[in-house]
Design an enzyme around this catalytic site. Structure first.
Site, PDB file in Angstrom:
ATOM      1  N   HIS A 329       0.808  -1.224   0.000  1.00  0.00           N
ATOM      2  CA  HIS A 329       0.000   0.000   0.000  1.00  0.00           C
ATOM      3  C   HIS A 329       0.839   1.270   0.000  1.00  0.00           C
ATOM      4  O   HIS A 329       0.299   2.354   0.146  1.00  0.00           O
ATOM      5  CB  HIS A 329      -0.913   0.036   1.230  1.00  0.00           C
ATOM      6  CG  HIS A 329      -2.106  -0.854   1.112  1.00  0.00           C
ATOM      7  ND1 HIS A 329      -3.261  -0.477   0.466  1.00  0.00           N
ATOM      8  CD2 HIS A 329      -2.327  -2.119   1.551  1.00  0.00           C
ATOM      9  CE1 HIS A 329      -4.142  -1.465   0.529  1.00  0.00           C
ATOM     10  NE2 HIS A 329      -3.601  -2.470   1.178  1.00  0.00           N
ATOM     11  N   ARG A 517      -6.929  11.021   6.190  1.00  0.00           N
ATOM     12  CA  ARG A 517      -6.141  11.171   7.416  1.00  0.00           C
ATOM     13  C   ARG A 517      -5.098  12.260   7.210  1.00  0.00           C
ATOM     14  O   ARG A 517      -4.716  12.567   6.075  1.00  0.00           O
ATOM     15  CB  ARG A 517      -5.499   9.846   7.835  1.00  0.00           C
ATOM     16  CG  ARG A 517      -4.370   9.361   7.010  1.00  0.00           C
ATOM     17  CD  ARG A 517      -4.030   7.910   7.349  1.00  0.00           C
ATOM     18  NE  ARG A 517      -3.214   7.329   6.292  1.00  0.00           N
ATOM     19  CZ  ARG A 517      -1.889   7.387   6.252  1.00  0.00           C
ATOM     20  NH1 ARG A 517      -1.220   7.993   7.207  1.00  0.00           N
ATOM     21  NH2 ARG A 517      -1.226   6.841   5.262  1.00  0.00           N
ATOM     22  N   LYS A 522      -0.133  14.022   2.109  1.00  0.00           N
ATOM     23  CA  LYS A 522      -1.465  14.321   1.569  1.00  0.00           C
ATOM     24  C   LYS A 522      -1.670  15.832   1.395  1.00  0.00           C
ATOM     25  O   LYS A 522      -2.640  16.277   0.811  1.00  0.00           O
ATOM     26  CB  LYS A 522      -2.544  13.705   2.463  1.00  0.00           C
ATOM     27  CG  LYS A 522      -2.509  12.169   2.420  1.00  0.00           C
ATOM     28  CD  LYS A 522      -3.581  11.537   3.279  1.00  0.00           C
ATOM     29  CE  LYS A 522      -3.476  10.021   3.344  1.00  0.00           C
ATOM     30  NZ  LYS A 522      -3.943   9.316   2.139  1.00  0.00           N
ATOM     31  N   THR A 624      -8.901   6.053  -2.085  1.00  0.00           N
ATOM     32  CA  THR A 624     -10.256   5.551  -2.385  1.00  0.00           C
ATOM     33  C   THR A 624     -11.271   6.660  -2.122  1.00  0.00           C
ATOM     34  O   THR A 624     -12.357   6.642  -2.679  1.00  0.00           O
ATOM     35  CB  THR A 624     -10.614   4.305  -1.541  1.00  0.00           C
ATOM     36  OG1 THR A 624     -10.275   4.563  -0.184  1.00  0.00           O
ATOM     37  CG2 THR A 624      -9.863   3.085  -2.033  1.00  0.00           C
ATOM     38  N   LYS A 628     -14.954   7.821  -4.079  1.00  0.00           N
ATOM     39  CA  LYS A 628     -16.268   8.083  -3.460  1.00  0.00           C
ATOM     40  C   LYS A 628     -16.807   9.444  -3.893  1.00  0.00           C
ATOM     41  O   LYS A 628     -17.992   9.599  -4.186  1.00  0.00           O
ATOM     42  CB  LYS A 628     -16.138   8.044  -1.927  1.00  0.00           C
ATOM     43  CG  LYS A 628     -15.827   6.675  -1.379  1.00  0.00           C
ATOM     44  CD  LYS A 628     -15.260   6.734   0.041  1.00  0.00           C
ATOM     45  CE  LYS A 628     -14.592   5.404   0.374  1.00  0.00           C
ATOM     46  NZ  LYS A 628     -13.719   5.476   1.543  1.00  0.00           N
TER      47      LYS A 628
END
Length: 780
Positions: A329, A517, A522, A624, A628
């Site tokens: 991952h 998170r 990110k 993911t 969504k």
């Protein structure tokens, strides 16, 4: 009245002596859940374990299942009956939103595992999950004076009607100086239409001697409780702080605990069927390792097969290789687990010798494959005083997969290239997916109904059917209806946020949402800095005709992750700055929602106009959340990273907003990147970064903002300055944000982009991902 509705009333009367109108929310929740459990057939545990054919077992440290009741009612086909029952009795079917989420995960990894189980049962595959039944979920987050505060998340305090304690299946797990029982709690995994019910088996750690009566009688209460507390610690918390030796030992205990228990369980079930002939083990079981956390299962299976069942190493090793498969991952070296040998031996010394056997077998095999002896060190499972778990996973399994096309290519060409050179046949891609049952049918019933009216309901089990929506992309009436649904979802989110946060959202604004998170890669910090750039741009007249925008963040920072917590405080200080400035507060709004979890996500993804997916290219394995938001009709504002690449390929770059450096450009930058030069030469970067230290914003004297400032300009720990290249992407990102803002002003043209994202989301169903695993990896 249906059976289900009658059962709800009977259970209420029997358990609580109440009717529908008198029952509390929690009593009603238990009655509804128990009545639904009845519909699954209470022998689901036996059925799942004794199902015909090969079984896939998904080993994962996290299963972020969220709140189960609505999802299970949907898949059982009872949601309508439930709604009827509630409204007939003057109850709101949304009242179970007060019930805790089962937050047994931290983010994408755990949510993916939950989606996979839903898809496995829906497509009829024998797929069961194995993990830990943590007493406390991740943690409950509140924002106090802009700072994240953590509180325990006791998700079972209202009871857990979806789990069955299966006492007769408990097993003993051995650690150095400590034995514990692993007791399984079994949850049904109900496929859509309820044709198949699989199993999620979560292990709880309990003391072998539950109560020492003699010690208690002698009033030696601390000593009496010691063994019980030591066992309970193992399944207390997901990812306990591992900054000390004791913390690291506890993490390794957790990993071994659920891996060993799950394997013992499989071996016991296998022996009932085949006796002591293990030649069919890999034809009976496929075991998928979700990241490196359960990799200790490999030497543990060798130990069970050799020490307890008398197999030779050659036979046991062959079985392990045919049985295990590994999902990677991450490409980040710090996330590829390594265990100190002495620490490993201090927890599970009985397993270490099997790690040594794997290391010897690895060297032998590399020589046979013609790898020069001087080059073999880079493959070593045991290297220096460390055990490399990812290397063990690749060597001792038959499949290693990435989770998006670009991620898998990076693994093959860069992060794991030496392994790809010797075992090319083991590498494959399985782009992640999400379940459209939860992430559209359940959480966005208005959009679901609209889609079903247009193209029928086939999409619920075959998401590729969404492609049929493209036929309506030019139809003004369709786009207007689509726009109305989005406005309604924004209104619903605004009501929820007002109740939860006490903040009033401007529902006419663009909803620009970043939920995931909190981690530096990110780049929530990049988003925050860009908002400051817009703020200053509006104030000094550089930005004109800015369409009002509400920027919404939802994220938890790991309790020990100081810098991530600093970023949360920074975002909240920007929110305050903007809210208190009458020149801009009609145009800009910033909101950081508290305790972001699955249930909050269900509200946020449906209301988003813009989905922020802005990780540095080459760092996000897949994502993911991006799927969504796309499915629910948001455009992606993102880098060319993870599944964004495939989203853009499916829905068209013209319907999304891609910015920033690509993977190869970031690679080229790495060795001579000068963050300070960019900061000095671009006044807009300097201005927003300086707010960290020039008094514009306050960190309440904690030094958090100065630390962020120096990390960007001077580097910190082993990281170079601006390690995630915020400055390199800054102007490109701000430009893309303003492009979104201009485009939104032609509402229908913008909604068409959103609509085409929904229409092209078919590839991103976890049903497709699971079919790929079933056919290519597990061979079910």
């Amino acid at each position: 009245m249906g059976n289900f509705q009658k059962n709800v009333k009977d259970i209420l009367a029997l358990d609580y002596g109440k009717d529908m109108k008198e029952a509390t929310t929690i009593e009603l929740y238990h009655a509804v859940s128990k009545a639904a459990m009845k519909e699954t057939g209470l022998d689901f545990v036996t059925k799942a374990k004794e199902a015909e054919g090969k079984k896939a077992c998904y080993l994962s440290a996290e299963f972020l299942v969220g709140r189960l009741v609505y999802n299970n009612l949907l898949n059982l086909g009872l949601l309508h009956q439930f709604g009827e029952l509630m409204s007939e009795n003057g109850r709101d079917m949304r009242e179970f939103e007060e019930i805790e989420d089962a937050a047994l995960g931290n983010g994408g990894l755990g949510r993916l595992a939950a989606c996979f189980l839903d898809s496995g049962a829906t497509i009829g595959a024998n797929l069961s999950g194995y993990g830990i039944r943590y007493k406390y979920g991740l943690f409950k987050q509140t924002i106090e004076n802009g700072f994240q505060k953590e509180y325990p998340d006791d998700w079972t305090k209202a009871g857990d009607p979806w789990s069955v304690r299966t006492e007769e299946d408990k097993v003993l797990v051995h650690f150095k100086g400590q034995d514990v029982y692993a007791v399984p709690y079994d949850m049904p995994v109900i496929g859509y239409g309820a044709k198949k019910v699989n199993l999620l088996r979560l292990w709880q750690a309990e003391a072998v001697n539950e109560f020492h009566f003699d010690l208690f009688n002698e009033q030696n209460y601390d000593k009496e409780a010691k063994e019980r507390n030591a066992a309970a610690a193992i399944s207390a918390v997901l990812y306990p702080n591992d900054s000390t030796k004791a913390g690291k030992q506890l993490r390794l205990k957790q990993q071994y605990f659920f891996s060993s228990a799950s394997l013992q369980d499989m071996v016991r079930t296998y022996k009932k069927k085949f006796g002591n002939d293990f030649s069919k083990f890999s034809a009976e079981y496929a075991i998928q390792l979700n990241d490196t956390h359960p990799t200790v299962a490999i030497p543990e299976l060798l130990r069970i097969l050799m020490a307890e069942e008398g197999l030779s190493f050659a036979k046991a090793h062959k079985i392990a290789k045919e049985t295990f498969a590994y999902t990677n991952h991450t490409i980040m070296a710090e996330a590829l687990e390594k265990w100190d040998i002495s620490l490993f031996k201090s927890v599970i010394p009985q397993v270490y010798k099997y790690v040594v056997m794997l290391q010897k077998a690895l060297r032998k095999e590399l020589t046979k494959l013609g790898v020069n002896e001087n080059d073999q060190w880079q493959y070593d499972i045991i290297s220096g005083n460390l055990i490399h778990m990812a290397r063990m996973a690749i060597f001792a399994s038959h499949s290693t997969n990435g989770v998006a096309q670009i991620h898998t290519e990076i693994l093959k060409n860069d992060a794991l290239k030496e392994w790809y050179a010797v075992y090319p046949e083991r590498f494959n891609n399985k782009t992640n997916g999400i379940t459209q049952r939860r992430w559209l049918a359940l959480c966005n019933q208005e959009l679901s109904g609209f889609i079903t009216d247009k193209i029928g309901s086939g999409w619920v089990t075959d998401l590729s059917k969404l492609k049929k929506l493209e036929a309506f992309a030019e139809d003004k009436e369709t786009l207007q209806k689509f726009d109305e649904i989005k406005k309604l979802k924004k209104q619903q989110l605004a009501e929820f946020v007002l109740a939860k946060e006490g903040v009033e959202l401007n529902t006419n604004a663009i909803f620009d949402i970043q939920i995931k998170r909190l981690h530096e890669y990110k780049r929530q910090l990049l988003n925050a800095l860009s908002i400051l750039d817009i703020y200053f741009g509006i104030k000094d007249g550089r930005i004109k005709d800015f369409y009002p925008t509400t920027f919404i963040f939802g994220a938890k920072a790991a309790p020990g992750y100081y810098r991530a917590k600093g970023i949360i405080k920074f975002i909240n200080e920007i929110a305050k700055l903007v809210a208190n400035d009458p020149e801009v507060n009609g145009k800009l709004q910033v909101v950081f929602v508290q305790n972001y979890n699955v249930s909050y996500a269900e509200k946020l993804v449906t209301a988003a106009d813009v989905s922020e997916q802005i990780s540095t290219a080459g760092t996000e394995a897949s994502g993911t959340g991006n799927m969504k938001l796309m499915l629910n009709g948001a455009v992606t504002l993102g880098t060319y990273d993870g599944a964004n690449v495939e989203i853009v390929a499916e829905a068209g770059e013209e319907n999304n907003y891609i910015f920033g450096k690509r993977v190869e450009e970031i690679e080229a930058l790495k060795n001579n990147y000068n963050a300070r030069a960019l900061y000095e030469s671009e006044p807009r970067i300097k201005r927003v970064v300086d707010t960290l230290v020039d008094g514009t914003l306050s960190d309440d004297g904690t030094g958090m903002f100065a630390e962020l400032y120096h990390a960007l300009l001077d580097g910190a720990h082993w990281h170079q300055p601006d390690h995630y290249f915020l400055f390199a992407d800054f102007i490109s990102y701000c430009d893309a944000k303003l492009r979104v803002n201009r485009d939104y002003q032609d509402t229908l043209a913008f909604r068409k982009k959103c609509f085409l994202n929904t229409a092209n989301a078919g590839k991103f169903s976890s049903d497709r991902t699971i079919r790929d695993y079933v056919e290519d990896v597990w061979k079910l």
